[in-house]
Design a protein around this motif. Structure first.
Motif, PDB file in Angstrom:
ATOM      1  N   ARG A   8       0.810  -1.207   0.000  1.00  0.00           N
ATOM      2  CA  ARG A   8       0.000   0.000   0.000  1.00  0.00           C
ATOM      3  C   ARG A   8       0.852   1.270   0.000  1.00  0.00           C
ATOM      4  O   ARG A   8       0.394   2.345  -0.386  1.00  0.00           O
ATOM      5  N   ASN A  36     -12.480  -0.437  -3.578  1.00  0.00           N
ATOM      6  CA  ASN A  36     -11.107   0.025  -3.748  1.00  0.00           C
ATOM      7  C   ASN A  36     -11.113   1.409  -4.397  1.00  0.00           C
ATOM      8  O   ASN A  36     -12.146   1.899  -4.858  1.00  0.00           O
ATOM      9  N   PRO A  37      -9.983   2.100  -4.441  1.00  0.00           N
ATOM     10  CA  PRO A  37      -9.933   3.459  -5.000  1.00  0.00           C
ATOM     11  C   PRO A  37     -10.419   3.542  -6.435  1.00  0.00           C
ATOM     12  O   PRO A  37     -11.013   4.550  -6.834  1.00  0.00           O
ATOM     13  N   ASP A  79      -3.006   2.004  -5.747  1.00  0.00           N
ATOM     14  CA  ASP A  79      -4.350   2.556  -5.899  1.00  0.00           C
ATOM     15  C   ASP A  79      -5.203   1.715  -6.845  1.00  0.00           C
ATOM     16  O   ASP A  79      -6.432   1.693  -6.749  1.00  0.00           O
TER      17      ASP A  79
END
Length: 687
Positions: free
Chosen positions: A78, A117-118, A84
């Motif tokens: 991360r 998730n992003p 991302d």
């Protein structure tokens, strides 16, 4: 979880310390869909691979991993810019419904994806806070989604099936939906009710957005962690994850995975295939009506050459005693104890035997109190508890004489394979027979067979292995053609001694129909103690017994009817094939249960077996024979290392499977404690 993303450049990284059924399943699914899959076995290799490939999905094994820290690895990934666009998934143990999820917060803090998730946030314009806890259909509605489509999807999910197709996801502050290829997968909670939905989305080629996302997007839109069917115990994780898997087990796992995505007709056909593959005798034909009426020749041939109990004559004492034997049976000195034998034992012995029903019973104390004659005393107690005299229709004195004769034919000079080991295996066998599931599945004939098999399973053991006897061309090895030499000898001698005369013949009052199946069961169990067949017996037990039980448990849970110990499960386990597998596993676990005893007992047995192996190595060197186990050289051998290796390779998987079947938490606690003890001793030696 279904990885049905229509994109050939999806890259997946599996991080598993060792490959097992779980990692194989992920690899197989990725390969089937054309995704590029990589695997790493440690944190350093995983991070190096990730920095080089920038994988779209990373799946990290979080199940009691001793080789690396999954959360530290996730934090490291991360910390990189490319994360991302990465979904990082933790493979965890399933949690029982009545328990909380102690690991969720630490997983979230480490960076594992729980909800969105992003990339999902950028694709839809919604933040995770806006999505979490909301109805999935409300968040995903768009004009191009028709009501009947939602109904179709919901119906599939409620049935426990996934739905795949083109879906239109709403973008925030816009009435225009984003066209995506989507897979909705159901997550079933307690009672088989739909708990959460996992959606895996990929923008389709007709979308106008230039920043097409190249990763899988995992969205648990209803809130909560995706857990599958809750398991009875944590050890159930081992049912689908064994260290050493047989090819047939891998075939069964592949078929199970294929069923998930198949039409109902294919699923039903594959169910029949699995039923056939899970039989304990894959190459033994079942003769229902194979012969034409009046075809006596064929009937006699089949009966005489194939069946074990068709037209078999009862073996008389004269027939058995005339058979060839290269081991001279010992007559033995009878212990003269009057009727009501148990009450007439010495007070010290009786006090020790009071603890016999407990797993922590100390057989070494009984060995000392009985002057190395524990088998007679424990045998009388155990056989009285299970009503053996009543079943065999013999008096207690006959049983005592038989026990005394069998014990006299164990070699007291052996450090391990002596009558104390036989008594220890008898105690473990009796303990296993009292487990609830075994009591429901095994009848009294099975129980009596188990006790007798435990008593004779190592009779006249010379203190050397099969390989040693084969290498020295021992008469027993020549007699049994190098096949299960000792096990065949133990079973044969046990019956030869029993038929010696009426004063010791515990089988004398049985009819032919009673004696034949009892004898077959005893022989089958004794032969199952051969370690050469260890993995075959274990894989058959897991595939035919545990996985069948698991399937019925899941079915009961999803339908909201029945319980883990319902009659359907008992009926499934009570088939002749499954009962044979259960009895084999029972005596196998009893035979090597030393690592599951108290640490004090475990250490004592480890010293004894090591000494016996040392003696064999010394003898092999003296006679210039091949050294079967070079590691057991008394000058260089590490007993702690030998124990950890034995537990890792043979014990862990077998007792995990046995624990799932009959629930033995105390043994598993001892096993973990003893493993830690030997591991620390091994590390101390290394340093």
């Amino acid at each position: 979880m279904h990885l049905h993303l229509q994109c050939s450049d999806i890259k997946i990284l599996l991080v598993f310390a060792k490959e097992d059924a779980q990692s194989d399943g992920f690899w197989w699914a990725a390969d089937k869909m054309g995704y590029k899959c990589f695997i790493a076995h440690n944190a350093e290799g995983a991070l190096e691979c990730y920095l080089d490939k920038h994988h779209d999905v990373v799946i990290i094994d979080h199940r009691n991993n001793k080789s690396f820290d999954p959360e530290a690895l996730c934090r490291s990934m991360r910390a990189t810019k490319s994360s991302d666009h990465t979904v990082i998934v933790a493979v965890t143990k399933r949690i029982a419904p009545e328990k909380d999820e102690p690991s969720v917060l630490s997983l979230l803090k480490a960076g594992f994806n729980k909800y969105v998730n992003p990339a999902y946030e950028r694709l839809t314009g919604y933040s995770a806070d806006e999505v979490i806890g909301k109805d999935a259909t409300e968040m995903a509605k768009a004009d191009r989604n028709k009501t009947d489509l939602h109904d179709t999807i919901n119906n599939q999910l409620k049935k426990g099936k996934f739905w795949e197709g083109t879906y239109h996801t709403r973008r925030k502050s816009s009435d225009v939906g984003i066209s995506t290829h989507c897979v909705f997968s159901p997550i079933l909670g307690p009672g088989g009710k739909l708990s959460h939905i996992v959606s895996v989305q990929k923008t389709t080629p007709d979308t106008s957005y230039s920043d097409r996302i190249k990763e899988a997007e995992y969205n648990l839109a209803n809130g909560g962690v995706a857990h599958g069917y809750p398991r009875r115990r944590e050890s159930l994780a081992k049912i689908h994850s064994m260290t050493v898997e047989a090819p047939i087990t891998k075939v069964i796992n592949i078929i199970n995975a294929a069923q998930e995505n198949s039409p109902i007709t294919v699923v039903q056909a594959l169910d029949k295939v699995l039923e056939i593959l899970r039989t304990s005798q894959l190459y033994s034909p079942h003769f229902v009506q194979p012969m034409k009426e009046g075809d006596t020749m064929t009937s006699d041939l089949v009966g005489g050459l194939v069946s074990q109990n068709v037209k078999r004559q009862l073996i008389t004492s004269s027939q058995e005693s005339s058979s060839v034997s290269h081991s001279k049976p010992v007559s033995g000195h009878h212990i003269h104890i009057p009727n009501n034998l148990l009450s007439q034992m010495q007070p010290e012995v009786l006090e020790i035997l009071e603890l016999e029903p407990s797993w922590d019973f100390n057989i070494i104390n009984l060995e000392k109190a009985t002057a190395k004659r524990p088998l007679v005393h424990l045998g009388l107690k155990a056989m009285a508890r299970f009503g053996v005299c009543d079943f065999l229709r013999v008096d207690e004195m006959t049983v005592m004489n038989w026990l005394n004769l069998i014990e006299a034919n164990y070699h007291s000079t052996n450090s391990y394979h002596n009558s104390t080991h036989a008594a220890d295996v008898l105690h473990a066998t009796a303990f296993f027979l009292t487990r609830e599931r075994n009591q429901a599945v095994l009848d009294q004939m099975d129980q009596v067979a188990c006790l007798i098999a435990a008593i004779i399973h190592d009779v006249d053991h010379p203190g050397y292995t099969n390989a040693f006897l084969i290498n020295e061309k021992n008469p027993l090895a020549l007699m049994y053609n190098d096949q299960a030499v000792l096990e065949n000898h133990h079973a044969a001698l046990g019956f030869q001694l029993s038929w010696k005369d009426n004063s010791v013949n515990i089988f004398k009052n049985l009819t032919r129909d009673e004696y034949t199946p009892l004898r077959e069961t005893i022989i089958d169990m004794v032969l199952a103690t051969e370690m050469k067949q260890h993995f075959e017996h274990l894989n058959k037990f897991v595939s035919c017994v545990n996985k069948s039980t698991l399937k019925l448990e899941e079915t009961s849970s999803m339908s909201g009817t029945g319980s883990p110990d319902s009659m359907a499960i008992i009926n499934q386990l009570s088939t002749p094939e499954n009962r044979s597998l259960i009895k084999r596993m029972l005596i196998k676990c009893a035979d090597v249960s030393n690592p599951c005893r108290t640490t004090e007992m475990c250490i004592e047995w480890a010293k004894r077996i090591a000494e016996e192996y040392f003696i064999q190595t010394d003898e092999e060197k003296r006679r210039n024979l091949p050294v079967v186990m070079p590691a057991f050289d008394r000058k260089t051998c590490s007993i702690p290392k030998s124990q950890t290796s034995f537990i890792d390779f043979f014990i862990n998987d077998m007792f995990d499977a046995w624990d799932y079947f009959c629930d033995i938490p105390d043994l598993m606690a001892h096993l973990q404690e003893n493993y830690r003890y030997w591991k620390e001793k091994s590390e101390d030696e290394a340093s």
